[in-house]
Design a protein around this motif. Structure first.
Motif, PDB file in Angstrom:
ATOM      1  N   SER B   8       0.831  -1.207   0.000  1.00 18.40           N
ATOM      2  CA  SER B   8       0.000   0.000   0.000  1.00 18.40           C
ATOM      3  C   SER B   8       0.865   1.257   0.000  1.00 18.40           C
ATOM      4  O   SER B   8       0.349   2.351  -0.171  1.00 18.40           O
ATOM      5  N   GLY B   9       2.153   1.077   0.251  1.00 17.46           N
ATOM      6  CA  GLY B   9       3.039   2.246   0.346  1.00 17.46           C
ATOM      7  C   GLY B   9       3.135   2.783   1.758  1.00 17.46           C
ATOM      8  O   GLY B   9       3.906   3.693   2.036  1.00 17.46           O
ATOM      9  N   GLY B  10       2.340   2.233   2.667  1.00 18.87           N
ATOM     10  CA  GLY B  10       2.356   2.660   4.064  1.00 18.87           C
ATOM     11  C   GLY B  10       3.440   1.934   4.851  1.00 18.87           C
ATOM     12  O   GLY B  10       4.140   1.062   4.326  1.00 18.87           O
ATOM     13  N   LYS B  11       3.551   2.285   6.133  1.00 15.97           N
ATOM     14  CA  LYS B  11       4.649   1.770   6.965  1.00 15.97           C
ATOM     15  C   LYS B  11       4.621   0.245   7.109  1.00 15.97           C
ATOM     16  O   LYS B  11       5.676  -0.392   7.089  1.00 15.97           O
ATOM     17  N   ASP B  12       3.419  -0.345   7.251  1.00 15.77           N
ATOM     18  CA  ASP B  12       3.370  -1.775   7.557  1.00 15.77           C
ATOM     19  C   ASP B  12       3.795  -2.647   6.373  1.00 15.77           C
ATOM     20  O   ASP B  12       4.569  -3.597   6.543  1.00 15.77           O
ATOM     21  N   GLU B  36     -11.430   2.804  -5.785  1.00 15.34           N
ATOM     22  CA  GLU B  36     -12.159   4.062  -6.026  1.00 15.34           C
ATOM     23  C   GLU B  36     -12.984   4.444  -4.803  1.00 15.34           C
ATOM     24  O   GLU B  36     -13.506   5.549  -4.721  1.00 15.34           O
ATOM     25  N   ASN B  37     -13.141   3.480  -3.891  1.00 18.73           N
ATOM     26  CA  ASN B  37     -13.913   3.756  -2.674  1.00 18.73           C
ATOM     27  C   ASN B  37     -12.963   4.226  -1.569  1.00 18.73           C
ATOM     28  O   ASN B  37     -12.189   3.433  -1.034  1.00 18.73           O
ATOM     29  N   PRO B  38     -13.024   5.514  -1.205  1.00 18.27           N
ATOM     30  CA  PRO B  38     -12.074   6.015  -0.198  1.00 18.27           C
ATOM     31  C   PRO B  38     -12.276   5.365   1.170  1.00 18.27           C
ATOM     32  O   PRO B  38     -11.399   5.418   2.019  1.00 18.27           O
ATOM     33  N   ASP B  39     -13.446   4.746   1.379  1.00 19.87           N
ATOM     34  CA  ASP B  39     -13.730   4.134   2.682  1.00 19.87           C
ATOM     35  C   ASP B  39     -13.621   2.611   2.643  1.00 19.87           C
ATOM     36  O   ASP B  39     -14.270   1.919   3.426  1.00 19.87           O
ATOM     37  N   SER B  40     -12.799   2.110   1.713  1.00 18.33           N
ATOM     38  CA  SER B  40     -12.635   0.658   1.584  1.00 18.33           C
ATOM     39  C   SER B  40     -12.280   0.015   2.931  1.00 18.33           C
ATOM     40  O   SER B  40     -11.437   0.522   3.670  1.00 18.33           O
ATOM     41  N   PHE B  41     -12.943  -1.130   3.239  1.00 16.32           N
ATOM     42  CA  PHE B  41     -12.634  -1.878   4.454  1.00 16.32           C
ATOM     43  C   PHE B  41     -11.319  -2.654   4.287  1.00 16.32           C
ATOM     44  O   PHE B  41     -10.652  -2.995   5.237  1.00 16.32           O
ATOM     45  N   MET B  42     -10.998  -2.918   3.032  1.00 11.92           N
ATOM     46  CA  MET B  42      -9.918  -3.850   2.742  1.00 11.92           C
ATOM     47  C   MET B  42      -8.598  -3.151   2.429  1.00 11.92           C
ATOM     48  O   MET B  42      -7.542  -3.639   2.797  1.00 11.92           O
ATOM     49  N   PHE B  43      -8.687  -2.013   1.745  1.00 14.62           N
ATOM     50  CA  PHE B  43      -7.461  -1.420   1.219  1.00 14.62           C
ATOM     51  C   PHE B  43      -7.222   0.006   1.716  1.00 14.62           C
ATOM     52  O   PHE B  43      -8.156   0.783   1.862  1.00 14.62           O
ATOM     53  N   HIS B  44      -5.953   0.300   1.892  1.00 16.54           N
ATOM     54  CA  HIS B  44      -5.456   1.629   2.246  1.00 16.54           C
ATOM     55  C   HIS B  44      -5.713   2.528   1.026  1.00 16.54           C
ATOM     56  O   HIS B  44      -5.420   2.144  -0.082  1.00 16.54           O
ATOM     57  N   THR B  45      -6.247   3.721   1.234  1.00 18.50           N
ATOM     58  CA  THR B  45      -6.540   4.562   0.060  1.00 18.50           C
ATOM     59  C   THR B  45      -5.798   5.909  -0.035  1.00 18.50           C
ATOM     60  O   THR B  45      -5.464   6.310  -1.145  1.00 18.50           O
ATOM     61  N   PRO B  46      -5.520   6.625   1.085  1.00 15.42           N
ATOM     62  CA  PRO B  46      -4.886   7.946   0.868  1.00 15.42           C
ATOM     63  C   PRO B  46      -3.527   7.823   0.157  1.00 15.42           C
ATOM     64  O   PRO B  46      -2.703   6.982   0.510  1.00 15.42           O
ATOM     65  N   GLU B 183      -3.634   0.934  14.169  1.00 10.75           N
ATOM     66  CA  GLU B 183      -4.247  -0.318  13.736  1.00 10.75           C
ATOM     67  C   GLU B 183      -5.770  -0.301  13.739  1.00 10.75           C
ATOM     68  O   GLU B 183      -6.412  -1.135  13.113  1.00 10.75           O
ATOM     69  N   GLY B 184      -6.344   0.655  14.461  1.00 10.14           N
ATOM     70  CA  GLY B 184      -7.801   0.770  14.446  1.00 10.14           C
ATOM     71  C   GLY B 184      -8.273   1.638  13.289  1.00 10.14           C
ATOM     72  O   GLY B 184      -9.434   2.028  13.229  1.00 10.14           O
ATOM     73  N   GLY B 185      -7.381   1.943  12.352  1.00  9.74           N
ATOM     74  CA  GLY B 185      -7.744   2.787  11.209  1.00  9.74           C
ATOM     75  C   GLY B 185      -7.709   4.263  11.572  1.00  9.74           C
ATOM     76  O   GLY B 185      -8.253   5.103  10.854  1.00  9.74           O
ATOM     77  N   GLU B 186      -7.063   4.600  12.706  1.00 14.16           N
ATOM     78  CA  GLU B 186      -7.036   5.997  13.154  1.00 14.16           C
ATOM     79  C   GLU B 186      -6.216   6.882  12.230  1.00 14.16           C
ATOM     80  O   GLU B 186      -6.460   8.065  12.101  1.00 14.16           O
ATOM     81  N   PHE B 187      -5.154   6.312  11.627  1.00  9.83           N
ATOM     82  CA  PHE B 187      -4.376   7.104  10.662  1.00  9.83           C
ATOM     83  C   PHE B 187      -3.732   6.184   9.624  1.00  9.83           C
ATOM     84  O   PHE B 187      -3.633   4.972   9.832  1.00  9.83           O
ATOM     85  N   GLU B 188      -3.344   6.793   8.494  1.00  9.52           N
ATOM     86  CA  GLU B 188      -2.647   6.051   7.434  1.00  9.52           C
ATOM     87  C   GLU B 188      -1.325   6.762   7.169  1.00  9.52           C
ATOM     88  O   GLU B 188      -1.190   7.962   7.425  1.00  9.52           O
ATOM     89  N   SER B 189      -0.373   6.018   6.630  1.00 11.12           N
ATOM     90  CA  SER B 189       0.968   6.586   6.468  1.00 11.12           C
ATOM     91  C   SER B 189       1.537   6.344   5.072  1.00 11.12           C
ATOM     92  O   SER B 189       0.989   5.555   4.288  1.00 11.12           O
ATOM     93  N   LEU B 190       2.653   7.013   4.789  1.00  6.20           N
ATOM     94  CA  LEU B 190       3.338   6.870   3.505  1.00  6.20           C
ATOM     95  C   LEU B 190       4.845   6.866   3.764  1.00  6.20           C
ATOM     96  O   LEU B 190       5.348   7.719   4.501  1.00  6.20           O
ATOM     97  N   PHE B 215      -9.263  13.774   7.876  1.00  5.40           N
ATOM     98  CA  PHE B 215      -8.622  14.435   6.730  1.00  5.40           C
ATOM     99  C   PHE B 215      -7.765  13.425   5.984  1.00  5.40           C
ATOM    100  O   PHE B 215      -7.206  12.518   6.589  1.00  5.40           O
ATOM    101  N   ARG B 216      -7.680  13.591   4.673  1.00  2.70           N
ATOM    102  CA  ARG B 216      -6.793  12.752   3.872  1.00  2.70           C
ATOM    103  C   ARG B 216      -6.023  13.639   2.910  1.00  2.70           C
ATOM    104  O   ARG B 216      -6.490  14.728   2.551  1.00  2.70           O
ATOM    105  N   SER B 217      -4.877  13.159   2.495  1.00  2.00           N
ATOM    106  CA  SER B 217      -4.093  13.949   1.549  1.00  2.00           C
ATOM    107  C   SER B 217      -3.759  13.099   0.341  1.00  2.00           C
ATOM    108  O   SER B 217      -3.573  11.871   0.456  1.00  2.00           O
ATOM    109  N   GLU B 218      -3.716  13.733  -0.798  1.00  4.41           N
ATOM    110  CA  GLU B 218      -3.211  13.078  -2.013  1.00  4.41           C
ATOM    111  C   GLU B 218      -1.878  13.738  -2.311  1.00  4.41           C
ATOM    112  O   GLU B 218      -1.813  14.933  -2.591  1.00  4.41           O
ATOM    113  N   VAL B 219      -0.840  12.944  -2.192  1.00  2.70           N
ATOM    114  CA  VAL B 219       0.521  13.472  -2.252  1.00  2.70           C
ATOM    115  C   VAL B 219       1.146  13.208  -3.629  1.00  2.70           C
ATOM    116  O   VAL B 219       0.887  12.172  -4.231  1.00  2.70           O
ATOM    117  N   ARG B 220       1.942  14.166  -4.127  1.00  2.00           N
ATOM    118  CA  ARG B 220       2.727  13.942  -5.341  1.00  2.00           C
ATOM    119  C   ARG B 220       4.175  13.786  -4.936  1.00  2.00           C
ATOM    120  O   ARG B 220       4.704  14.584  -4.150  1.00  2.00           O
TER     121      ARG B 220
END
Lengths: 201, 222
Positions: B8-12, B36-46, B183-190, B215-220
């Motif tokens: 996912s590009g995140g820390k884990d 395409e679903n920002p609230d996916s249960f399965m996948f990291h999206t930001p 782990e409770g979905g409180e934040f996502e990382s890159l 809040f979510r960010s789309e980073v370049r």
């Protein structure tokens, strides 16, 4: 005797150690229980002498290599201190006592029913399953089944409308005379207190 | 063994890749699902599209599959992606960054079991504080790309995970039960850099959306 638990690693793949053995080590660390870890092919007579009790950890769905190496576990038949086999560890115990491995895939959380208290679990409990195989311990006279298989054929459970697993697999067992325990589910994921309770036996 | 990492590009997922490599596994590809679903249960999206730059930085091929992200249906797209990786890169196993989520992990286990390949979860049940400390110790350069719980606010976006972060998140854990590693979905990382990257990535632009405590960010990246 001061507690010095032996954890037996049956994982063939190195990376599985972190998934199936390390979480058990963490539970013991959190409970300040002393332990040491050995790969199953390296367990020595000295290790068995030093060990106050033994946990044989599980491994992944496709890792059944240990079952071809049962000779490395013959010590189980003579070991007179408590043993707990988790998933693959339970297969090893059952195989040594003459059980046959059968196919049954169960993955994820399931609510199971315990006919009697088993290392702190009783009646309905949610457990975490990750197995493709099981051994029917109801066919082994030396063992009593506490959960799964024949326990689930009790009329009260068959007719129950509650969401209780109807698993045909023996899920929790104990030797009738020795302190040998087995569980098909994974206490390192849910019901971590089982590990501590085993250490009090 | 040849493996693919569910990435996912995140820390884990980055740390799971690091541990797999360290244990001698051959990471033949990264597998990413863009939902395409920002609230996916399965996948990291930001900031999920950053995986392309990260794969380049790691010099590992990327298998990218898009999904509309409907609950349970998105699993077919995940299976499709893993099948593609098996066919193209002959992988014999999947590595995931699953720590606590039985919802995600059991679904991935079922897919791997069906396809006859190993599933490795080297972070499974790992203590979250220990996980964050190991990331810092191993010089993972990580920023927050999304927050989704009280009392987070927009100031946490693009914040670096460092020793100060550990102190603050520790206080939030005591006060509000915020999971230290999210782990409770409180934040996502890159991840911008780690020992697997051949070059460091830099944030060259970002777009923040959200309100309240989400809040979510789309980073370049460059």
């Amino acid at each position: 005797m001061k507690e010095n638990l032996l954890i037996v690693n049956i994982c063939k793949e190195k990376l599985h150690y972190l998934e199936f053995v390390k979480p058990i080590c963490d539970i013991l660390d959190n409970n300040r229980i002393r332990y040491f870890v050995r790969d199953y092919i390296k367990v020595s007579k000295d290790d068995l002498k030093k060990a106050s009790r033994i946990i044989i950890c599980g491994t992944s769905l496709f890792d059944n290599y240990f079952i071809k190496n049962l000779r490395y576990f013959n010590w189980i038949m003579d070991f007179d201190k408590p043993i707990l086999g988790i998933c693959g560890g339970m297969h090893i115990i059952g195989s040594l006592f003459g059980g046959k491995i059968r196919r049954c895939t169960e993955i994820g959380f399931h609510t199971e029913y315990f006919s009697k208290e088993f290392l702190g679990l009783k009646e309905k409990c949610e457990v975490y399953h990750l197995h493709n195989n099981f051994i029917d311990f109801s066919k082994l006279n030396d063992f009593e089944v506490y959960c799964g298989g024949e326990v689930n054929s009790h009329p009260d459970l068959v007719n129950s409308e509650e969401k209780i697993s109807k698993s045909k697999c023996s899920q929790a067992i104990k030797h009738r005379e020795e302190n040998i325990y087995g569980m098909l589910f994974h206490p390192e994921v849910r019901n971590k207190e089982i590990i501590r309770n085993f250490c009090l036996k | 063994m040849k493996v693919g990492v569910l990435f996912s590009g995140g820390k884990d997922s980055c740390y799971a890749s690091f541990l797999a490599k360290k244990a001698g596994y051959d990471i033949c590809c990264l597998i990413s699902i863009v939902s395409e679903n920002p609230d996916s249960f399965m996948f990291h999206t930001p900031s999920i599209t950053c995986v392309e730059k990260q794969a380049e930085a790691m010099d590992i091929p990327l298998v990218l599959v898009k999904t509309i992200g409907k609950r349970e249906e998105e699993l077919y797209d995940l299976e499709k992606a893993i099948k593609l990786a098996i066919k193209k890169y002959k992988i014999k196993g999947i590595v995931t960054g699953a720590v606590e989520s039985v919802y995600q992990s059991s679904r991935i286990q079922k897919i791997c079991n069906k396809l006859g390949i190993e599933c490795f979860n080297p972070l499974w049940q790992k203590n979250q504080e220990q996980l964050i400390k190991e990331l810092i110790k191993n010089r993972f350069d990580i920023v927050i790309t999304g927050v989704f719980a009280y009392p987070f606010d927009v100031s946490w976006i693009l914040r670096k995970i460092d020793k100060n972060f550990i102190n603050e998140i520790g206080k939030l854990n005591e006060q509000y039960k915020i999971a230290v590693a999210g782990e409770g979905g409180e934040f996502e990382s890159l991840v911008l850099n780690c020992p697997l990257f051949k070059r460091k990535l830099k944030v060259v632009g970002f777009k923040i959306s959200g309100s309240g405590n989400a809040f979510r960010s789309e980073v370049r990246l460059k």
